[in-house]
Enzyme design. Structure first.
Site: not given
Length: 295
Positions: A271-273
């Site tokens: 995901g994002h991180f």
């Protein structure tokens, strides 16, 4: 039997402050073995801080000089009363920070909010930029999901807007940003969202984040200029992107290739991180990129 010597592979890191226009900027800096080591400026995202790079600094800091500041309104950085929160002001302070440290050339790592801060810096001082590492840092409308548009184009004049954005600043909202799109939750340490929420809950921090949300449309309005900057300067670029980011979606990674056709692109199953789960994949890519780029 002689014990394993790990001293050569784990970086020493110092934690310091520097004064920039009345802002007491906190930063982390690795102490590499070579005085002339390649330099990587790490620009963090929302709602995090320089602590998101701790493990990357540990892994790469012996060979490279890694520097990670906290912006005003984030982490351990302290601001004077009346500070105005906008992306222009974050870039002002970051530019002043770079000058205070005497840096004149570095590869720049941009993630999330780090992209609008970093691209402003690049526009102002293109001679500083030796290359780009882009990790879920958007500069194209292709990369904005509907969820991202709902947050980043929110109109503060609309009733209920602030209340809706407040949900992102709670512990469940912060945790969601870490967990969404992660295929193996056991790889995800809870420390990141816990520490982020600690800072978000400090006095004045949520108001700072709301101000930045409402200023974000200035970044989207600047995408065309930043894309022109990329075409004009053609910096070497490494793009590592969490493919399941619900906010900055994978087409935003591919879009960089329109302006930087020689960029190296890696989509990661997370995901994002992305650093939280895929550091073992990303760190060698950065090391190889720095070795090839730094001349």
């Amino acid at each position: 039997m002689k014990g394993l010597d790990v001293s050569a592979s784990v970086a020493s890191t110092v934690h310091r402050h520097v004064e920039v226009d009345g802002v007491r900027v906190f930063y982390r800096e690795s102490l590499p073995d070579r005085a002339d080591a390649p330099m990587l400026l790490l620009l963090h995202g929302f709602p995090s801080g320089s602590h998101q790079f701790r493990r990357l600094i540990d892994v790469l800091g012996c060979r490279y000089r890694l520097i990670a500041p906290d912006y005003p309104g984030f982490g351990h950085t302290q601001v004077p009363d009346g500070f105005t929160y906008s992306f222009d002001r974050l870039a002002d302070i970051t530019e002043g920070f770079v000058r205070q440290l005497g840096l004149d050339r570095f590869v720049m790592y941009v993630f999330d909010f780090g992209a609008p801060v970093g691209f402003r810096l690049a526009e102002r001082r293109p001679e500083w930029i030796a290359g780009l590492v882009v990790q879920n840092g958007n500069a194209y409308e292709d990369g904005l999901s509907e969820a991202a548009r709902g947050v980043l184009l929110a109109d503060p004049r609309e009733p209920g807007t602030e209340a809706a954005l407040d949900d992102l600043l709670t512990l469940p909202g912060t945790r969601y940003q870490y967990e969404a799109g992660v295929t193996d939750p056991e790889l995800l340490p809870p420390d990141g969202w816990t520490l982020d929420q600690h800072f978000l809950d400090q006095p004045g921090r949520k108001e700072a984040q709301l101000a930045l949300f409402f200023d974000y449309r200035t970044n989207i309005d600047s995408y065309g200029r930043w894309q022109a900057w990329l075409r004009r300067h053609m910096p070497p670029a490494l793009i590592t992107w969490g493919a399941h980011d619900p906010f900055f979606i994978a087409p935003g990674a591919h879009a960089y290739l329109r302006d930087l056709p020689d960029a190296e692109l890696h989509l990661l199953d997370t995901g994002h991180f992305a650093l939280e789960t895929h550091l073992p994949a990303i760190a060698p890519l950065i090391a190889d990129f720095l070795d090839r780029t730094w001349k």
